[in-house]
Enzyme design. Structure first.
Site, PDB file in Angstrom:
ATOM      1  N   ASP A 409      -4.715 -40.037 -90.720  1.00 58.96           N
ATOM      2  CA  ASP A 409      -3.901 -39.654 -91.866  1.00 58.96           C
ATOM      3  C   ASP A 409      -3.644 -38.151 -91.814  1.00 58.96           C
ATOM      4  OD1 ASP A 409      -2.836 -40.258 -94.653  1.00 58.96           O
ATOM      5  OD2 ASP A 409      -4.366 -38.770 -95.125  1.00 58.96           O
ATOM      6  N   GLU A 438      -0.200 -39.142 -88.121  1.00 56.47           N
ATOM      7  CA  GLU A 438       0.962 -38.533 -88.772  1.00 56.47           C
ATOM      8  C   GLU A 438       1.051 -37.074 -88.346  1.00 56.47           C
ATOM      9  OE1 GLU A 438       1.512 -40.690 -93.009  1.00 56.47           O
ATOM     10  OE2 GLU A 438      -0.327 -39.516 -92.832  1.00 56.47           O
TER      11      GLU A 438
END
Length: 717
Positions: A409, A438
């Site tokens: 994340d 990400e």
């Protein structure tokens, strides 16, 4: 908030200097002299700078000799007023990092039946105790730890301590704080205490899954444990639980497969689970009273208790999670774990901050905690003991839980060196493990060239990135709901589509590309974040009928599954998942987030179409090139009319059963004829309505009639 009453403040801000802040309201005029009290003697400090900072007078003083960490020192002014020397910004210096880096792998609690060894890294603490609570009679005892090298405190206790609750008491800058061991492998209900357990009692038989040849062979399916099992028509008994996702042969009331069986039939290779480590936001004692995705990490090495049948039993969550992972393995599915090492739930109350205040989190040039994560804190992964914690945690999940990869994340908040170390330790244990994340560029003080972002992907060659360029090209802007991508009818995205289809590499001189190779591109059009594809489309194409919208979503999914790179599907995407227009459902109720298994019944033909697309991708390696050179060598785009993207994968017999393939994506309803590039018969195996990779639908010669929104695939042998 805990505090100590002081007449003035003094901080060790680097190894050689002390910062003193005198309140102007209490101290009139300027001080001339400050002393450091060491071994009952006073050493004069040289004042090298002095200036006002409202409401203080600030002094910077030079130390003649370095201090010894783990002891309390005092500063005295010329009037004899004393204050303790607090450990300040020095903890964020390179010298501190180098001096206290501990490279052994024995932090945490080591368990034996008749003894335990406890180790915790607390380099600026002046005292550390362990507090043990007997679960049978709740008797509490405290034991002091001994300071060793590199700021590690340790204790060896004889006795039987299985199932004992434990916390640490750490004294820093004269304040005692209680915290849970960051290395705790088990926790009590709602994570209030660490729990001492015998991990050997949690062993589950590990099932080997055939390895991937390359990461582009993967097809990733993202899901949330509770979402996927909680619906009344799921046919799953243990709804919202680890073991619910492990149940086999589950079906809806009308006999349609659900859960694990459904995933196996769909044909995906990897299941990516939203966070399964212990998180805040759901009361484990009443789990159905609240909902959360899990991006509020509390304890990184212990499983979440709300998914366990008995959250009060620290063994329950561990064993059930392991059983669930092996249930996936038994069905040939690999498990990717979503990890949130970029931030914690609340910095001020986190166990990291209590342990070594200011060290584990990133601060700006003014000493203010940075907030690139948007939740009030950024983990300082570039610091040696923070990096060590992340890598140790990754190693633990690989070895103890047998996971097959990690999704990071907000990976762009982490540093490149940490991510490459993660890749190294992961590959050393599972060569085919997938690391993805990400790679967004978030506003954090870490220098741009050290961020693990897409722009620096060339420095992380074995890590894949969520490709927002692909997402926004195919779907349209995630943040501007009215903006349309190719699949929603935009005819002005030709060059962007070429880049997306080829894995966002430098395919030709006009395309700069995001990645060196397609294996770094995670291709997707929706995920747990933001609106589902269906909800965005409903907003910006509200005039279109339901049938046309379904064609457009089928087209988008086809582009995901047939493009170069690693395809990623959001659970329920294949049968038009909706969250009723909600764009951020992280804490919304089950009625918004749950997978609607009744919709699975309604759209079984649509699901079958996606199954066949997955079969098609698996059938021919030309859809799955890992190297840019192969894409450039074997892929050619055709001249087409507006709204049509067509390309040929030529001379690819060595990669699959067919020599040449033509793939056509059309976003218009108008009938058009596309000239085929080679003479002879072309076998049509995919149209917007039917996909049949093993049995051709029609034989086509010279021209293909493109009549509807969707995807066409032809081959020649």
């Amino acid at each position: 908030m805990l505090s100590v009453k002081r007449d003035y403040e003094a901080y060790l801000d680097d190894m050689n200097s002390v910062t003193i802040l005198l309140p102007k309201s209490a101290f009139q005029g300027e001080e001339k002299t400050f002393y450091l009290e060491r071994n009952h003697r006073l050493e004069t400090l040289e004042i090298v700078d002095a200036y006002p900072i409202e409401p203080f007078q600030k002094y910077v003083c030079k130390l003649c000799h370095s201090i010894e960490f783990g002891k309390t020192y005092y500063i005295q002014d010329e009037k004899g007023v004393k204050t303790d020397l607090q450990i300040g910004a020095v903890i964020r210096s390179k010298e501190f990092d180098d001096q206290f880096y501990y490279d052994r792998d024995d932090l945490g609690v080591s368990f034996n039946e008749n003894s335990i060894v406890c180790k915790i890294w607390a380099p600026i603490a002046t005292a550390v105790k362990i507090r043990l609570t007997n679960p049978s009679n709740f008797e509490v005892k405290e034991y002091p730890l001994t300071r060793e090298n590199k700021g590690v405190w340790t204790i060896n206790l004889e006795g039987r301590f299985e199932n004992f609750y434990y916390t640490y008491l750490v004294c820093v800058n004269l304040i005692w704080r209680e915290l849970v061991d960051p290395y705790a492998k088990a926790v009590s209900v709602n994570g209030e205490f660490g729990v001492i357990i015998d991990l050997t009692k949690t062993k589950v038989e590990k099932i080997k899954v055939p390895p991937l040849t390359q990461a582009t062979d993967a097809i990733i399916y993202e899901l949330h444990i509770r979402d996927f099992t909680i619906h009344p028509n799921s046919g799953i008994k243990c709804k919202g639980k680890y073991l619910g996702l492990a149940e086999n042969d589950t079906k809806t009331k009308n006999g349609y497969t659900t859960g694990l069986t459904y995933l196996r039939e769909l044909g995906v290779t990897h299941v990516e689970l939203l966070p399964i480590n212990d998180f805040a936001g759901v009361d484990e004692e009443q789990p159905n009273h609240s909902y959360n995705w899990g991006y509020n990490p509390l304890h990184y090495n212990a499983p979440e208790g709300s998914y366990a049948l008995n959250p009060y039993d620290p063994y329950s969550r561990i064993i059930e999670l392991k059983q669930m992972i092996q249930a996936f393995h038994r069905h040939g599915l690999k498990v990717i774990m979503d990890v949130v090492y970029n931030h914690v739930f609340i910095r001020e109350s986190s166990h990291f901050e209590k342990l070594v205040p200011g060290y584990f989190f990133r601060h700006d040039q003014y000493g203010i905690p940075s907030n690139g994560s948007g939740v009030g804190n950024d983990i300082a992964s570039e610091r040696k003991m923070v990096r060590k914690f992340i890598v140790d945690s990754i190693r633990f999940w690989l070895e103890e839980y047998d996971v097959d990869g990690f999704r990071f994340d907000l990976m762009g908040l982490l540093d490149i060196e940490t991510m490459n170390e993660v890749r190294k330790v992961t590959s050393s244990r599972k060569k085919d493990a997938i690391i993805l994340g990400e790679g967004w560029d978030m506003p954090t003080p870490l220098p741009y060239d050290r961020k693990a972002i897409i722009a620096n992907s060339v420095k992380m060659m074995d890590i894949a990135f969520f490709n927002d360029h692909f997402r926004d090209t195919v779907k349209g802007s995630t943040f501007d709901l009215v903006e349309k991508g190719f699949s929603l009818g935009n005819v002005h995205k030709k060059s962007q589509m070429v880049e997306s289809i080829t894995g966002s590499i430098s395919f030709n001189s006009q395309l700069r590309g995001l990645f060196q190779h397609p294996v770094q591109s995670i291709n997707y059009v929706e995920s747990h974040d933001n609106h589902t594809f269906w909800d965005k489309m409903t907003f910006c194409l509200d005039e279109e009928d339901e049938d046309t919208k379904r064609k457009r979503q089928r087209l988008a999914t086809s582009i995901v599954l047939l493009s170069q790179g690693i395809p990623f599907l959001h659970s329920g995407q294949e049968f038009f998942r909706t969250k009723k227009g909600e764009g951020n459902s992280y804490n919304l109720p089950d009625c918004i987030n749950q997978i609607d298994w009744s919709s699975r019944e309604q759209f079984d033909e649509e699901i079958d179409y996606v199954k066949k697309l997955i079969q098609l991708r698996k059938l021919h390696g030309a859809f799955r090139f890992a190297k840019a050179e192969l894409v450039k060598k074997h892929c050619t785009f055709l001249e087409t009319n507006e709204g049509i993207m067509a390309y040929q994968l030529h001379n690819v017999l060595q990669f699959g059963p067919w020599s040449h393939l033509i793939i056509v994506h059309c976003n218009q309803k108008r009938s058009k004829r596309l000239s085929l590039t080679r003479n002879g018969d072309w076998q049509l195996i995919c149209t917007p309505k039917v996909c049949s990779p093993e049995k051709p639908l029609h034989i086509i010669q010279e021209k293909l009639e493109v009549q509807d929104i969707g995807t066409y695939v032809l081959y020649q042998t």
